[in-house]
Design a protein around this motif. Sequence first.
Motif, short mmCIF file in Angstrom:
data_model
loop_
_atom_site.label_atom_id
_atom_site.label_comp_id
_atom_site.label_asym_id
_atom_site.label_seq_id
_atom_site.Cartn_x
_atom_site.Cartn_y
_atom_site.Cartn_z
N ALA A 75 0.83 -1.20 0.00
CA ALA A 75 0.00 0.00 0.00
C ALA A 75 0.87 1.25 0.00
N ALA A 76 1.96 1.22 0.76
CA ALA A 76 2.87 2.37 0.79
C ALA A 76 3.51 2.59 -0.57
N PHE A 77 3.88 1.50 -1.26
CA PHE A 77 4.48 1.65 -2.58
C PHE A 77 3.46 2.21 -3.58
N GLY A 78 2.21 1.76 -3.47
CA GLY A 78 1.17 2.33 -4.32
C GLY A 78 0.97 3.80 -4.06
N ALA A 79 0.97 4.21 -2.78
CA ALA A 79 0.85 5.62 -2.42
C ALA A 79 2.02 6.41 -2.97
N HIS A 80 3.21 5.80 -2.95
CA HIS A 80 4.40 6.45 -3.50
C HIS A 80 4.25 6.69 -5.00
N LEU A 81 3.76 5.69 -5.72
CA LEU A 81 3.57 5.84 -7.17
C LEU A 81 2.54 6.93 -7.47
N LEU A 82 1.50 7.01 -6.66
CA LEU A 82 0.52 8.09 -6.83
C LEU A 82 1.16 9.45 -6.58
N HIS A 83 1.93 9.54 -5.51
CA HIS A 83 2.59 10.79 -5.16
C HIS A 83 3.55 11.24 -6.26
N GLU A 84 4.22 10.27 -6.89
CA GLU A 84 5.15 10.58 -7.97
C GLU A 84 4.45 10.72 -9.33
N ARG A 85 3.13 10.55 -9.34
CA ARG A 85 2.31 10.63 -10.57
C ARG A 85 2.74 9.61 -11.62
N ARG A 86 3.16 8.45 -11.16
CA ARG A 86 3.56 7.39 -12.09
C ARG A 86 2.40 6.45 -12.39
N VAL A 87 1.34 6.53 -11.60
CA VAL A 87 0.09 5.84 -11.91
C VAL A 87 -1.04 6.83 -11.64
N GLU A 88 -2.21 6.52 -12.22
CA GLU A 88 -3.36 7.40 -12.05
C GLU A 88 -4.32 6.92 -10.98
N ARG A 89 -4.26 5.62 -10.67
CA ARG A 89 -5.19 5.06 -9.69
C ARG A 89 -4.50 4.04 -8.80
N LEU A 90 -5.03 3.90 -7.61
CA LEU A 90 -4.59 2.87 -6.69
C LEU A 90 -5.81 2.03 -6.34
N ILE A 91 -5.75 0.75 -6.66
CA ILE A 91 -6.89 -0.14 -6.46
C ILE A 91 -6.48 -1.26 -5.51
N LEU A 92 -7.23 -1.40 -4.43
CA LEU A 92 -6.94 -2.43 -3.43
C LEU A 92 -8.15 -3.36 -3.31
N SER A 93 -7.89 -4.65 -3.30
CA SER A 93 -8.98 -5.61 -3.27
C SER A 93 -8.63 -6.79 -2.36
N ARG A 94 -9.64 -7.46 -1.87
CA ARG A 94 -9.47 -8.70 -1.13
C ARG A 94 -10.77 -9.48 -1.19
N PRO A 95 -10.70 -10.80 -1.04
CA PRO A 95 -11.92 -11.59 -1.05
C PRO A 95 -12.77 -11.29 0.18
N ALA A 96 -14.07 -11.11 -0.02
CA ALA A 96 -14.99 -10.94 1.11
C ALA A 96 -15.50 -12.32 1.49
N LEU A 97 -14.61 -13.10 2.07
CA LEU A 97 -14.92 -14.50 2.35
C LEU A 97 -15.78 -14.62 3.59
N GLU A 98 -16.82 -15.46 3.50
CA GLU A 98 -17.70 -15.71 4.63
C GLU A 98 -17.03 -16.73 5.55
N ALA A 99 -16.42 -16.26 6.60
CA ALA A 99 -15.71 -17.14 7.53
C ALA A 99 -16.53 -17.26 8.81
N GLY A 100 -17.56 -18.12 8.75
CA GLY A 100 -18.39 -18.34 9.93
C GLY A 100 -19.59 -17.43 10.01
N GLU A 101 -19.61 -16.35 9.23
CA GLU A 101 -20.75 -15.45 9.21
C GLU A 101 -21.10 -15.17 7.77
N ARG A 102 -22.36 -14.84 7.56
CA ARG A 102 -22.80 -14.54 6.20
C ARG A 102 -23.03 -13.05 6.05
#
Length: 319
Positions: A140-167
């Motif tokens: 995440a810090a490296f992505g923020a760095h690339l944004l700060h340096e204007r080397r990318v236009e977007r930072l996208i973070l994702s993870r599975p919303a896995l149902e672990a014991g709850e729905r």
Amino acid sequence: MLEFKRNNLLPALAGGHSRHFVRLEQKFGVKIANRGNLVSVEGASPGREQAAAVLQALYARLEAGEIVGPAEVDAEIRFVQSGPHDPPSCELGQAALKTGAGRVTRARSNAQIAYLDMMRTNELVFGIGPAGTGKTYLAAAFGAHLLHERRVERLILSRPALEAGERLGFLPGDLKEKIDPYLRPLYDALFDTMGEQATRLMETGVIEVAPLAFMRGRTLSRAFVILDEAQNTTPAQMKMFLTRLGEDSRMVVTGDVSQSDLPGGPEGLEEALRYLYDVEGVAIARFSDEGVVRHPLVARIVGAYGKHEPARQKGRTPR
């Protein structure tokens, strides 16, 4: 005897109630005392030289305007104990990232420095290892760095919303309120590295945090994309995510194969590592228990669990 030019930085170097000095004394078996801008380090070699090297590295951080706390002290101790070298944390570059105005995030171990180098030179990087090694935080810090340096236009973070014991359906609120608890670790990493700027960038869509299911059908161009908790992806989900990579984009996939919540284990992550380990543009960073940078007890907890997990779970990930 060490002499430091700026006497006003010595209280911060020592820490409240001299706790930084005490930490070094306990770690290296030395005695540290200061008077004015002079600091004496007494003890046997090599502990004396190592403690002095840590003090000089910490002073360099203070001169650069950084805050030095217990985590920074432990980081410099790790660097010194890893062997003779010029401490990379003494200058901005390989071990440091500018993540915003007045904000710098530094690697805290040699493994993290290697991880940063991989992210700088490869389009797809896997960060594999136990909890507390900084895999997601540093990505995440490296992505923020690339944004700060204007080397990318977007930072996208994702993870599975896995149902672990709850729905999800039983959680109150609309869809955003249902998935936010699953994505909270990513929010925390962003706010820690970027501060309130993260809120503004999220409101404008420059930073997007979304469940893995929302990635299907998209092409992610000119973006830095992070998939966290990848050990909870199926083979189909992993392939779907990796094929979202668009023009001028980079990806980081992080996971811990020992903490999968899937009935069949971390199949998606293991399959990707097995298929892609020798593909050009792909790098794999492997962290060990020794790379844990949270509370020291976390490293011991991870090590204890590693000793007692079933043998069939060990060595499943190809090297």
